[in-house]
Scaffold this active site. Structure first.
Site, PDB file in Angstrom:
ATOM      1  N   GLU A 122       0.848  -1.187   0.000  1.00 15.77           N
ATOM      2  CA  GLU A 122       0.000   0.000   0.000  1.00 15.77           C
ATOM      3  C   GLU A 122       0.890   1.245   0.000  1.00 15.77           C
ATOM      4  O   GLU A 122       1.868   1.307   0.740  1.00 15.77           O
ATOM      5  CB  GLU A 122      -0.901   0.039   1.239  1.00 15.77           C
ATOM      6  CG  GLU A 122      -1.957   1.120   1.117  1.00 15.77           C
ATOM      7  CD  GLU A 122      -2.913   1.191   2.306  1.00 15.77           C
ATOM      8  OE1 GLU A 122      -4.066   1.583   2.115  1.00 15.77           O
ATOM      9  OE2 GLU A 122      -2.500   0.854   3.426  1.00 15.77           O
ATOM     10  N   GLY A 171       3.271   2.685  10.542  1.00 16.13           N
ATOM     11  CA  GLY A 171       3.149   2.051  11.852  1.00 16.13           C
ATOM     12  C   GLY A 171       2.843   0.580  11.686  1.00 16.13           C
ATOM     13  O   GLY A 171       3.374  -0.271  12.390  1.00 16.13           O
ATOM     14  N   ALA A 172       1.964   0.276  10.721  1.00 17.69           N
ATOM     15  CA  ALA A 172       1.574  -1.108  10.455  1.00 17.69           C
ATOM     16  C   ALA A 172       0.831  -1.148   9.121  1.00 17.69           C
ATOM     17  O   ALA A 172       0.493  -0.109   8.562  1.00 17.69           O
ATOM     18  CB  ALA A 172       0.677  -1.644  11.572  1.00 17.69           C
ATOM     19  N   GLU A 210      -5.553  -2.210  12.798  1.00 16.11           N
ATOM     20  CA  GLU A 210      -5.280  -3.065  11.636  1.00 16.11           C
ATOM     21  C   GLU A 210      -6.288  -4.203  11.526  1.00 16.11           C
ATOM     22  O   GLU A 210      -6.667  -4.600  10.419  1.00 16.11           O
ATOM     23  CB  GLU A 210      -3.853  -3.621  11.707  1.00 16.11           C
ATOM     24  CG  GLU A 210      -2.763  -2.569  11.803  1.00 16.11           C
ATOM     25  CD  GLU A 210      -2.842  -1.493  10.726  1.00 16.11           C
ATOM     26  OE1 GLU A 210      -3.267  -1.784   9.601  1.00 16.11           O
ATOM     27  OE2 GLU A 210      -2.483  -0.335  11.025  1.00 16.11           O
ATOM     28  N   HIS A 257      -9.431  -3.156   9.788  1.00 15.72           N
ATOM     29  CA  HIS A 257      -9.298  -3.137   8.326  1.00 15.72           C
ATOM     30  C   HIS A 257      -9.631  -4.482   7.684  1.00 15.72           C
ATOM     31  O   HIS A 257      -9.924  -4.538   6.488  1.00 15.72           O
ATOM     32  CB  HIS A 257      -7.861  -2.795   7.930  1.00 15.72           C
ATOM     33  CG  HIS A 257      -7.548  -1.336   7.915  1.00 15.72           C
ATOM     34  ND1 HIS A 257      -8.278  -0.422   7.204  1.00 15.72           N
ATOM     35  CD2 HIS A 257      -6.540  -0.634   8.511  1.00 15.72           C
ATOM     36  CE1 HIS A 257      -7.739   0.790   7.356  1.00 15.72           C
ATOM     37  NE2 HIS A 257      -6.696   0.692   8.148  1.00 15.72           N
TER      38      HIS A 257
END
Length: 883
Positions: free
Chosen positions: A150, A290-291, A327, A330
């Site tokens: 991404e 961050g992730a 996360e 998501h």
């Protein structure tokens, strides 16, 4: 093909399924690899060419296989040409390809496992435990390999149709050393011995339909801790694992403890079972973000997923829990249902931010996360959105180069703030029911903002699209100005700019504003009141006590008459932590814009001496730090503000003392660290002496318990701020030898408190050496940028060393964006602002041009504020005995 607002691939060919094989990996030297991708496609129009995305890859050959009258035909590409600017490759064929619902495009290619934290890349780390024989290494470091796709970096790893609405399924296999572990989105399907010595080929089960940016793989010398969901999914409890390189898995236990509970929580609140057969979390040693929410294989910066109960600062526990929740959100919101195009990135990020905090509030109600949200997320969103250089939540994105710049406080924090506002107005349960219906309607597909509002409107029976249109489509936010008359108040909304110079043409938006009116008779606030006009009068009001925007759920600032603000300050027992934080934030912002005064802000926060709440103190200290930063060039004002800060925080600092007690709650520990750090920075002599004493015991090895893990940043900052070269070098030594997962980040932040050009330049040379990972460069910039004595040396360094440092910064657009924004936004000088603009003029600023606009606006607002209020601040400080 160019759409009206986006530059997208031609629509002649659509991907359906990818089979990706990677082999001949060179795990040292060139770090090259070879690959074959077979893409099942639908050729929707006759065409003599196929255009797809590719970046930093070499395509060796391409062939299309089609079926015609039950006979398979192969057509080989006669020419392969690259357009590096658009990150595309054009495959030209000698004859026209017929339309076909079953065509297979086969491409052989080669690439590099780069060190840019983008695409398929390598990370360096120092091993924490004995390792397997074949782990790739150099003299000092080992390597692990993972992906970050991404927003648009799948194209760096394999040729593909790299747009979010071109979803497909994926098969993946990779050839790696026999003693290494490979991971991907889905569980392992099989492992077979390679024909090459000591290698194996690991293949994985087929993924669901998903976007290219969510594909992921990794391999290395991994180990894991495991737990299982309490709920059953298709009759089984799902395995949840946290993977690390060898020697670190025990530090994954806290994330694991949260992860399996959060998977079950989201499955319940969304009314949709987690869609994959496993949940893996992987700690990656070098990571730009961050992730990343890759479906089924979520990757994290180490400080966002690992926590050592003995060595870590407790504030990282809060970070780990939240980032894990964000996360995992998501996996539904973004992965199961994906935004149609990057202009609607906020749909992914704004929602995951809000619902991530919702999950943490569910798990840790004692953390008071909504007050944390107001002091961190809401105030950060206000700050960026009060600039002309801001952008609407839903922002036009034309192509790949623009995308990374909208991963910002607007998409994440304003997006989540307006969702919190809407959900508070409708009721969280009603809002989540609408979300559930939206997810069910668009599962495995793509959707738009309007699709979400339609679902929530149907559930709530309210015109959500009407409420939210201007919040999503228009730039900025309102300030609600209150005028009092006996028994009534008149409220007027207008656009808020921190520069204080809103033009008539910039104030044409009228927002829907839920008022959240709190009175003595309605202490929890009125849920019904909202207004959508420029001005409104509220009659029959109990004037003894009222406050707008209860718990700061609305995304607007409030400008009260000075006497009302004073009354609210005296009625603090009627205010929640969120209310107090909002009032302080508003008073500080209104002073910057010229709608209030710094004197008014100082008089207001003076009343918080006896405050007990950590999150309220965090807002007070943040507001004062900014005021001290703005006026730092005036020695008299600077000394007066330092004295003001010291007198304000000393009673609370001395009351809380240095020692942590067993079973002390999380927020008390955080308050201790905040107050000691702030007192040290304000010149509290006993705090400084104690910090020096403890650091001496700690750094000499005589007593490692002398500095509690939660106080490392406070102590390190204090000794660097109050010391010289020796103290700076001592903290640098801590950076070099620490084994704590958060140790390097903490030391870097403290080292930036230096106060001479020589030490600032030494620090910057160190920052850009091979001792500091590129992922951490922004920590150094933020520390120097916030340091009024060092920020000018940072700017001089950027100017003189730009040609040397630019390649390292620009290798990853996230890195350069953060470095510049955090390093240069604190200046309060028109001269420096003009110098920054002049320096970047004529340079290729693609990827951070929007950031330069934000810096320019911020510096101009700071400079205007300084010029307007400097004299008044000094007068107030002198009149009240601080200067």
């Amino acid at each position: 093909m160019a759409g009206k607002d986006r530059d997208v691939l031609p629509d002649a060919v659509k991907p359906i399924h990818y089979a990706i094989s990677l082999y001949d990996l060179e795990l040292g030297g060139s770090f090259s690899y070879k690959g074959t991708v077979k893409i099942d496609t639908a050729i929707q129009k006759k065409t003599a060419e196929i255009v797809l995305n590719s970046l930093e890859l070499k395509l060796h050959d391409a062939e299309v296989f089609t079926e015609h009258t039950k006979t398979q035909h192969a057509i080989r590409a006669s020419n392969i040409s690259y357009d590096e600017t658009s990150q595309r490759v054009r495959l030209e064929f000698p004859t026209e390809l017929p339309t076909s619902s079953k065509a297979i495009l086969v491409i052989n290619f080669s690439g590099t496992m780069n060190n840019k934290m983008a695409g398929f890349y390598r990370s360096k780390y120092k091993p924490a435990a004995p390792h397997v024989a074949s782990v790739p290494r150099d003299a000092e470091h080992h390597y692990m390999f993972s992906t970050q796709f991404e927003s648009c970096d799948a194209r760096r790893a394999f040729p593909c149709f790299d747009e979010p609405n071109l979803k497909a399924t994926f098969d993946f296999d990779i050839e790696i050393p026999a003693d290494q572990t490979a991971l991907s989105n889905m569980p392992e399907k099989e492992t077979v011995k390679s024909s090459k010595d000591s290698l194996k080929i690991v293949s994985f089960e087929r993924t669901p339909v998903m976007s290219t940016y969510l594909l992921a793989w990794a391999f290395g010398d991994f180990e894991y801790v495991e737990d299982f969901t309490k709920r059953k999914y298709n009759g089984v409890n799902l395995p949840v694992r946290v993977y690390t390189t060898k020697g670190l898995k025990e530090q994954g236990k806290f994330a694991l403890q949260n992860a399996h509970q959060i998977v079950d929580y989201f499955s319940d609140v969304f009314g949709i079972d987690y869609p994959l057969p496993k949940v893996d979390l992987l700690a990656v040693h070098e990571f730009s973000h961050g992730a990343m929410e890759n479906w089924g294989l979520i990757t994290y910066r180490t400080t966002a997923v690992l926590f050592d109960e003995a060595k870590s600062d407790a504030k990282y526990k809060n970070r780990v829990a939240y980032v894990v929740a964000h996360e995992l959100a998501h996996q539904w919101f973004g992965n199961l249902v994906t935004m149609d195009w990057w202009s609607e990135l906020w749909l992914n990020e704004g929602f995951a931010t809000w619902v991530g905090w919702l999950a943490i509030d569910h798990l840790y109600p004692e953390w008071n996360v909504w007050a944390q949200f107001v002091t961190e997320s809401v105030q950060s969103a206000f700050q960026l959105d009060s600039l002309r250089g801001s952008h609407p939540i839903e922002v036009p994105v034309k192509d790949a180069l623009e995308i990374d710049q909208v991963f910002d406080a607007i998409s994440y924090l304003k997006g989540s703030s307006v969702i919190r506002m809407l959900s508070a107005y409708l009721g969280v349960k009603t809002f989540l029911q609408g979300v559930s219906n939206y997810l069910k309607s668009h599962a495995y597909g793509n959707a738009t903002t309007d699709d979400l509002w339609t679902a929530v409107s149907q559930t709530s029976k309210q015109d959500v699209n009407g409420f939210m249109h201007n919040w999503i489509k228009k730039i900025g936010f309102p300030v609600v100005t209150v005028a009092e008359e006996p028994g009534q108040i008149t409220i007027r909304q207008s656009r808020f700019l921190s520069t204080g110079d809103v033009k008539e043409t910039e104030d044409e938006t009228t927002w829907w504003i839920p008022l959240g009116l709190k009175t003595a008779s309605k202490p929890t606030g009125s849920a019904a009141g909202a207004f959508s006009s420029k001005e409104e009068t509220l009659r029959d009001l109990d004037e003894s006590f009222y406050k707008l925007n209860v718990n700061q759920t609305g995304f607007f600032r409030t400008n009260y008459p000075p006497q009302r603000l004073a009354k609210l300050g005296n009625a603090r027992e009627n205010l929640s932590a969120e209310d107090k934080i909002g009032l302080i934030g508003d008073a500080a912002a209104l002073a910057i814009a010229g709608d209030g005064t710094t004197a008014g802000l100082l008089a207001f926060v003076e009343g918080f001496k006896g405050e007990k709440n950590y999150l309220v103190w965090a807002q007070v200290i943040s507001a004062l730090a900014n005021v001290r930063s703005i006026f730092s060039d005036n020695e008299q004002v600077s000394k007066g503000l330092k004295n003001f800060t010291l007198q304000l925080i000393s009673p609370a600092t001395e009351a809380i003392c240095w020692e942590f007690t067993p079973n002390e709650d999380f927020l008390t520990g955080q308050l201790r660290a905040l107050l000691i750090s702030s007192a040290g920075g304000a010149g509290h002599q006993s705090v400084i002496s104690e910090a020096r004493r403890r650091f001496q015991l700690y750094s000499s090895g005589k007593d490692q318990a002398a500095v509690h893990p939660n106080l490392r940043l406070a102590v390190f900052r204090t000794i660097v701020t109050e010391g010289g070269a020796a103290e700076y070098e001592a903290v640098k030594e801590q950076y070099l030898k620490t084994t704590a997962i958060d140790g390097k980040e903490i030391a870097l932040q403290a080292m930036g408190r230096v106060d001479t050009a020589e030490l600032a330049n030494n620090y910057l040379d160190f920052l850009f050496s091979d001792k500091v990972a590129v992922q951490d460069l922004h920590s150094g910039a933020a520390s120097l940028g916030a340091n009024s004595k060092a920020r000018i040396h940072l700017w001089q360094y950027i100017k003189t060393q730009w040609d040397a440092i630019h390649p390292k910064l620009a290798a990853n657009s996230v890195v350069i964006d953060r470095f510049l924004k955090m390093g240069l936004s604190k200046f309060a000088s028109h001269e420096v602002g003009q110098d920054i603009a002049k320096f970047f003029e004529g340079k290729d600023n693609r990827g951070y041009d929007r950031t330069l606009g934000v810096i320019s606006d911020t510096v101009r607002a700071n400079a205007n504020y300084k010029e307007r209020d400097e004299k008044l601040v000094l007068e107030w400080l002198q009149a009240h005995g601080y200067a």
